[in-house]
Design an enzyme around this catalytic site. Structure first.
Site, PDB file in Angstrom:
ATOM      1  N   ARG A 139      85.259 -29.945  60.340  1.00  0.00           N
ATOM      2  CA  ARG A 139      86.388 -29.196  60.909  1.00  0.00           C
ATOM      3  C   ARG A 139      87.000 -28.274  59.862  1.00  0.00           C
ATOM      4  NH1 ARG A 139      91.255 -32.634  63.567  1.00  0.00           N
ATOM      5  NH2 ARG A 139      92.101 -32.707  61.456  1.00  0.00           N
ATOM      6  N   ARG A 148      92.612 -25.538  57.731  1.00  0.00           N
ATOM      7  CA  ARG A 148      93.564 -26.560  57.292  1.00  0.00           C
ATOM      8  C   ARG A 148      93.211 -27.039  55.888  1.00  0.00           C
ATOM      9  NH1 ARG A 148      94.647 -30.999  61.942  1.00  0.00           N
ATOM     10  NH2 ARG A 148      95.283 -32.132  60.063  1.00  0.00           N
ATOM     11  N   LYS A 186      91.890 -37.370  68.655  1.00  0.00           N
ATOM     12  CA  LYS A 186      93.105 -37.451  69.474  1.00  0.00           C
ATOM     13  C   LYS A 186      93.452 -36.103  70.114  1.00  0.00           C
ATOM     14  CE  LYS A 186      95.735 -38.882  66.060  1.00  0.00           C
ATOM     15  NZ  LYS A 186      94.839 -38.984  64.897  1.00  0.00           N
ATOM     16  N   ARG A 188     103.578 -42.895  63.642  1.00  0.00           N
ATOM     17  CA  ARG A 188     102.620 -43.129  62.571  1.00  0.00           C
ATOM     18  C   ARG A 188     103.128 -44.165  61.571  1.00  0.00           C
ATOM     19  NH1 ARG A 188      99.706 -37.928  62.707  1.00  0.00           N
ATOM     20  NH2 ARG A 188      97.984 -37.982  61.247  1.00  0.00           N
ATOM     21  N   ARG A 233      94.349 -39.491  53.362  1.00  0.00           N
ATOM     22  CA  ARG A 233      94.887 -39.599  54.729  1.00  0.00           C
ATOM     23  C   ARG A 233      94.384 -40.866  55.409  1.00  0.00           C
ATOM     24  NH1 ARG A 233      92.804 -34.098  56.709  1.00  0.00           N
ATOM     25  NH2 ARG A 233      93.499 -34.710  58.799  1.00  0.00           N
TER      26      ARG A 233
HETATM   27  P1  ADP Z   1      95.197 -35.754  61.676  1.00  0.00           P
HETATM   28  O1  ADP Z   1      95.437 -36.759  62.753  1.00  0.00           O
HETATM   29  O2  ADP Z   1      93.845 -35.102  61.755  1.00  0.00           O
HETATM   30  O3  ADP Z   1      95.543 -36.222  60.290  1.00  0.00           O
HETATM   31  P2  ADP Z   1      97.622 -34.281  62.437  1.00  0.00           P
HETATM   32  O4  ADP Z   1      97.588 -32.876  62.862  1.00  0.00           O
HETATM   33  O5  ADP Z   1      98.013 -35.314  63.434  1.00  0.00           O
HETATM   34  O6  ADP Z   1      96.147 -34.530  61.895  1.00  0.00           O
HETATM   35  O7  ADP Z   1      98.577 -34.474  61.150  1.00  0.00           O
HETATM   36  C1  ADP Z   1      98.452 -33.681  60.004  1.00  0.00           C
HETATM   37  C2  ADP Z   1      99.463 -34.117  58.963  1.00  0.00           C
HETATM   38  O8  ADP Z   1     100.798 -33.912  59.454  1.00  0.00           O
HETATM   39  C3  ADP Z   1      99.427 -35.587  58.558  1.00  0.00           C
HETATM   40  O9  ADP Z   1      98.465 -35.855  57.552  1.00  0.00           O
HETATM   41  C4  ADP Z   1     100.875 -35.798  58.053  1.00  0.00           C
HETATM   42  O10 ADP Z   1     101.047 -35.280  56.758  1.00  0.00           O
HETATM   43  C5  ADP Z   1     101.686 -34.935  58.996  1.00  0.00           C
HETATM   44  N1  ADP Z   1     102.164 -35.723  60.155  1.00  0.00           N
HETATM   45  C6  ADP Z   1     101.765 -35.572  61.448  1.00  0.00           C
HETATM   46  N2  ADP Z   1     102.400 -36.455  62.247  1.00  0.00           N
HETATM   47  C7  ADP Z   1     103.189 -37.201  61.447  1.00  0.00           C
HETATM   48  C8  ADP Z   1     104.071 -38.300  61.646  1.00  0.00           C
HETATM   49  N3  ADP Z   1     104.255 -38.839  62.875  1.00  0.00           N
HETATM   50  N4  ADP Z   1     104.737 -38.809  60.582  1.00  0.00           N
HETATM   51  C9  ADP Z   1     104.566 -38.299  59.358  1.00  0.00           C
HETATM   52  N5  ADP Z   1     103.743 -37.271  59.078  1.00  0.00           N
HETATM   53  C10 ADP Z   1     103.054 -36.730  60.104  1.00  0.00           C
END
Ligand code: ADP
Length: 191
Positions: free
Chosen positions: A128, A134, A14, A89, A146
């Site tokens: 990654r 991270r 994404k 999400r 996740r």
């Molecule tokens: P990825 O899509 O690779 O998991 P992101 O950078 O989008 O990585 O998200 C990393 C973390 O941030 C998620 O695992 C979650 O803990 C938190 N997070 C991100 N966006 C949301 C959301 N919309 N609602 C709740 N937690 C979120």
């Protein structure tokens, strides 16, 4: 205004695709993950709270996430539209986003999901993790958590927008350029 939701599991690409799409469609990229990482970097109270969830591979509570997102949208009233990456999400986040955007007469235009098989996701995220710094990419059990959270809590967001005839799927396996073209075809159809 154009409001695109770029959807898909962790590691589906994404962020990579959003960076290309914002150029093409002149939209503002909002990544809730990037926003949380910025807050963590600055050691704000919001960042410290978010970190306790992110490090476990859990979602940050809706009450925190929705408010943060809404502030970001409100802070950018003059843009042509947004690409939401990593938001919504959960179904409550989708309802909040719809309530919020519909109230401004700028509804969600489309949700596009990048489909990638689990084993490919795990490989990509571990790869990654070697350079991203991270913590949530470095540990296979956190990655699996996740992906499970995605299936349980996030997948219903696709059905939520499918019920509005706004959801599409795109094959997320291939070169960055190939996937980008697939996304543009779908987006151009929905504009
Ligand atoms: P990825 O899509 O690779 O998991 P992101 O950078 O989008 O990585 O998200 C990393 C973390 O941030 C998620 O695992 C979650 O803990 C938190 N997070 C991100 N966006 C949301 C959301 N919309 N609602 C709740 N937690 C979120």
């Amino acid at each position: 205004m154009v409001n695109l939701i770029l959807f898909g599991p962790p590691g589906s690409g994404k962020g990579t695709q959003a960076a290309k799409l914002v150029e093409t469609y002149q939209l503002l990229h909002i990544s809730t993950g990037d926003m949380f990482r910025a807050e963590i970097g600055q050691q704000t109270p919001l960042g410290l709270e978010a970190k306790s969830y992110i490090d476990k591979g859990a979602l940050v509570p809706d009450s925190v996430t929705i408010g943060m997102l809404q502030n970001k949208v409100d802070a950018n009233p003059d843009v042509k539209g947004f690409i939401f990456d990593g938001f919504p999400r959960t179904v409550p986040q989708s309802e909040a986003l719809d309530g919020f955007l519909n109230g401004r007469n700028n509804p969600v235009t489309a949700l596009v999901m990048l489909e990638v098989p689990d084993d490919e996701l795990i490989n990509r995220l571990l790869e990654r993790g070697k350079t991203s710094g991270r913590a949530d990419d470095a540990d296979e059990s956190v990655i699996k958590n996740r992906i499970q959270v995605y299936k349980d809590e996030t997948n219903p967001v696709f059905d939520y927008y499918a019920a509005q005839n706004k959801a599409e799927k795109v094959n997320g396996v291939g070169s960055i350029e190939e996937i980008y073209k697939r996304l543009c075809e779908v987006i151009d159809r929905s504009l």
